[in-house]
Enzyme design. Structure first.
Site, mmCIF file in Angstrom:
data_model
loop_
_atom_site.group_PDB
_atom_site.id
_atom_site.type_symbol
_atom_site.label_atom_id
_atom_site.label_comp_id
_atom_site.label_asym_id
_atom_site.label_seq_id
_atom_site.Cartn_x
_atom_site.Cartn_y
_atom_site.Cartn_z
ATOM 1 N N LYS A 26 0.836 -1.208 0.000
ATOM 2 C CA LYS A 26 0.000 0.000 0.000
ATOM 3 C C LYS A 26 0.869 1.256 0.000
ATOM 4 O O LYS A 26 0.652 2.175 -0.785
ATOM 5 C CB LYS A 26 -0.924 -0.042 1.223
ATOM 6 C CG LYS A 26 -1.864 1.130 1.357
ATOM 7 C CD LYS A 26 -3.129 0.747 2.115
ATOM 8 C CE LYS A 26 -2.932 0.644 3.615
ATOM 9 N NZ LYS A 26 -2.831 1.964 4.267
ATOM 10 N N SER A 27 1.865 1.290 0.873
ATOM 11 C CA SER A 27 2.712 2.495 0.972
ATOM 12 C C SER A 27 3.432 2.760 -0.338
ATOM 13 O O SER A 27 3.519 3.902 -0.804
ATOM 14 C CB SER A 27 3.766 2.302 2.071
ATOM 15 O OG SER A 27 3.153 2.196 3.323
ATOM 16 N N GLY A 99 -5.416 7.648 5.473
ATOM 17 C CA GLY A 99 -4.535 8.600 6.158
ATOM 18 C C GLY A 99 -3.283 8.891 5.342
ATOM 19 O O GLY A 99 -2.789 10.022 5.326
ATOM 20 N N ASP A 320 2.050 -1.162 11.909
ATOM 21 C CA ASP A 320 0.756 -1.606 11.384
ATOM 22 C C ASP A 320 0.440 -3.061 11.734
ATOM 23 O O ASP A 320 -0.666 -3.533 11.464
ATOM 24 C CB ASP A 320 0.724 -1.441 9.852
ATOM 25 C CG ASP A 320 0.608 0.023 9.445
ATOM 26 O OD1 ASP A 320 0.249 0.857 10.302
ATOM 27 O OD2 ASP A 320 0.879 0.332 8.274
ATOM 28 N N LYS A 347 -4.626 5.464 14.765
ATOM 29 C CA LYS A 347 -4.748 4.778 13.470
ATOM 30 C C LYS A 347 -6.218 4.771 13.032
ATOM 31 O O LYS A 347 -7.005 5.553 13.532
ATOM 32 C CB LYS A 347 -4.158 3.368 13.573
ATOM 33 C CG LYS A 347 -2.655 3.371 13.874
ATOM 34 C CD LYS A 347 -1.868 3.987 12.747
ATOM 35 C CE LYS A 347 -0.393 4.102 13.072
ATOM 36 N NZ LYS A 347 0.342 4.846 12.050
ATOM 37 N N ARG A 351 -6.294 1.471 18.166
ATOM 38 C CA ARG A 351 -6.032 0.026 18.090
ATOM 39 C C ARG A 351 -5.682 -0.592 19.438
ATOM 40 O O ARG A 351 -5.783 -1.818 19.584
ATOM 41 C CB ARG A 351 -4.927 -0.257 17.056
ATOM 42 C CG ARG A 351 -5.443 -0.064 15.649
ATOM 43 C CD ARG A 351 -4.442 -0.381 14.581
ATOM 44 N NE ARG A 351 -5.092 -0.300 13.275
ATOM 45 C CZ ARG A 351 -4.464 -0.135 12.124
ATOM 46 N NH1 ARG A 351 -3.139 -0.040 12.092
ATOM 47 N NH2 ARG A 351 -5.128 -0.084 10.997
HETATM 48 C C1 S3P Z 1 2.393 4.748 6.302
HETATM 49 C C2 S3P Z 1 2.959 5.097 7.500
HETATM 50 C C3 S3P Z 1 2.455 4.638 8.801
HETATM 51 C C4 S3P Z 1 1.459 3.497 8.668
HETATM 52 C C5 S3P Z 1 0.496 3.693 7.538
HETATM 53 C C6 S3P Z 1 1.232 3.846 6.224
HETATM 54 C C7 S3P Z 1 2.975 5.279 5.057
HETATM 55 O O1 S3P Z 1 1.831 5.720 9.479
HETATM 56 O O2 S3P Z 1 0.746 3.320 9.870
HETATM 57 O O3 S3P Z 1 -0.389 2.592 7.428
HETATM 58 O O4 S3P Z 1 2.680 4.766 3.964
HETATM 59 O O5 S3P Z 1 3.759 6.240 5.150
HETATM 60 P P1 S3P Z 1 2.695 6.752 10.381
HETATM 61 O O6 S3P Z 1 3.788 7.182 9.518
HETATM 62 O O7 S3P Z 1 1.783 7.883 10.715
HETATM 63 O O8 S3P Z 1 3.121 5.973 11.581
#
Ligand code: S3P
Length: 440
Positions: A26-27, A99, A320, A347, A351
């Site tokens: 996803k990232s 997010g 995560d 989150k 959680r």
């Molecule tokens: C992500 C960073 C994480 C993670 C999110 C994806 C990203 O959040 O929890 O699911 O793709 O940069 P944080 O950077 O706020 O911890």
């Protein structure tokens, strides 16, 4: 938006076996889209995650005039608009539950010549935005959100951004990446320093698009007024989705499972380190590098786990995966203690509280603390749990069914499609006795 079934039921028992490929990371999918949209030339993505979160990013850029072609089964071709080629969207951009889209795009849009409004669903509308707005304002951005510091976020176009030197109060890849994306539009150099290392996909991908970052005194630095060149990106399978099966195969007696082509970036594999220290048998086979990201096939065999005190420095690299790690802790001998994980409260749901409540409903002694949880391993009972609309909480409780003594019914599961649209199919194929609905 395509939602999954509301209720899921898992019959107790079963084991996980065979080979499977979890969907794309996803990232990395978000970042490939975003950089592709503001690069010059064409970017072709293979293995793209077709989940609701990444599709929200894709539609956002389409609404800003970027031409995107869907090539079928994880293929996406983006015709980059160049750094200054985006056009104003016709109205507010709805980012759903995502997010990552909201935090990263706030940074990327801070340097545009036009105004944008970003909105989200009920859960996203409760998530903190000041952590990214504050440093962006220091760069000269004009951004507003609700008095509570939450979306909708209004970004006003036209400012001349300047590079900053910023010490982040919390380790967050979303905040770091939001700043780095704004920095591409700024005059001068921007440096960001984190208290602990978070995932570094943005840093790696900027290099792939021809605009490498520099590392100085523990900070990540990037030059402004960037020029990015479109590139082909192969997205590995998402470790955060594979994680459900890694824990499942560890706790379910007789399991023997291979997860193919998983992204094993060192800033992401905290959960593997934690599980190994608890006694899990997890091997990386055929390690290789694809498109600047380490990848391996991950082989998992059932093991007996021991509870442990999880060190705080492993928390960002496993952030995560805590919902499913809490299930592993419930199946371990003795007590597991997590501290320094307050971020879990911000989150898709809180959680710490959603997992503690669900574990208690299944007869597990789970005591939440402000920044973590204490869990005593014991037999998991059947029962009904609420996922509070949080995809990872829902999938974690589905995995608990492998070791439960009765049927587990999980409510409010529709959001699983945000990150793992084919979870039910893959879970069934691997051996989980899961059905949509309230069970037989
Ligand atoms: C992500 C960073 C994480 C993670 C999110 C994806 C990203 O959040 O929890 O699911 O793709 O940069 P944080 O950077 O706020 O911890």
């Amino acid at each position: 938006m395509t939602l999954g079934p509301h209720l899921l039921s898992v019959e107790p028992g079963g084991k996980l076996a065979g080979r499977l490929r979890a969907p794309g990371d996803k990232s990395i999918s978000h970042r490939a889209l975003m950089l592709g949209a503001i690069a010059e030339g064409v970017t072709e993505i293979q293995g793209f995650l077709e989940g609701e979160d990444t599709l929200a990013t894709l539609q956002a850029f389409e609404s800003m005039g970027v031409r995107v072609e869907r090539l079928g089964a994880g293929g996406v071709r983006i015709h980059g608009a160049g750094l200054h080629g985006l056009r104003p969207a016709p109205g507010p951009i709805d980012l759903g539950n995502s997010g990552t889209s909201m935090r990263l795009m706030t940074g990327l849009l801070a340097g545009q010549s036009f105004d944008t409004e970003l909105t989200g669903d009920e859960s996203l509308s409760k998530r903190p935005m000041m952590r990214v707005i504050e440093p962006l304002r220091r760069m000269g951005a004009r951004i507003e959100c609700s008095v509570a510091g939450t979306p909708p976020v209004r970004i006003f176009g036209g400012p001349r951004l300047r590079g900053i030197d910023y010490d982040m109060p919390v380790a967050s890849a979303q905040v770091k990446s939001g700043i780095l994306l704004a920095a591409l539009y700024a005059r001068g150099r921007t440096c960001v320093r984190e208290p602990l290392a978070s995932r570094d996909h943005s840093e790696r991908m900027l290099g792939r698009f021809g605009w490498p970052i520099q590392r100085r005194d523990g900070a990540v630095c990037v030059r402004g007024e960037a020029r990015l060149a479109g590139v082909d990106v192969n997205v590995p399978a998402d470790l955060s989705s594979a994680a459900f099966f890694i824990v499942g195969a560890t706790i379910a007696h007789g399991s023997d499972l291979v997860l193919e082509e998983v992204g094993v970036n060192p800033t992401r594999i905290g959960m593997i380190e934690i599980l190994r220290r608890m006694g899990a048998s997890i091997e990386f086979v055929n390690p290789r590098e694809e498109g600047g990201e380490p990848v391996a096939d991950v082989c998992v065999r059932a093991s007996v786990l021991r509870g442990m005190r999880i060190p705080g420095d492993l928390v960002p690299a496993a952030i995560d995966e805590f919902p499913v790690l809490f299930i592993a802790a419930a199946c371990a001998r003795g007590e597991t203690l997590v501290k320094g994980a307050e971020e879990l409260r911000y989150k898709e749901s809180d959680r710490i509280s959603s997992m503690a409540e669900g574990l208690q409903a299944l007869g597990i002694e789970a005591r939440p603390t402000p920044d973590g949880m204490r869990i005593r391993g014991a037999a998991i009972q059947g029962g009904r749990v609420e996922s509070r609309g949080d995809h990872r909480v829902a999938m974690a409780f589905a995995i608990a069914g492998l070791r439960a003594e009765g049927c587990i019914v999980i409510a409010d599961c529709a959001m699983i499609t945000t990150s793992f649209p084919n979870f039910l199919t893959l879970a069934r194929e691997a051996g989980l006795r899961i059905t949509a609905g309230g069970g037989p």
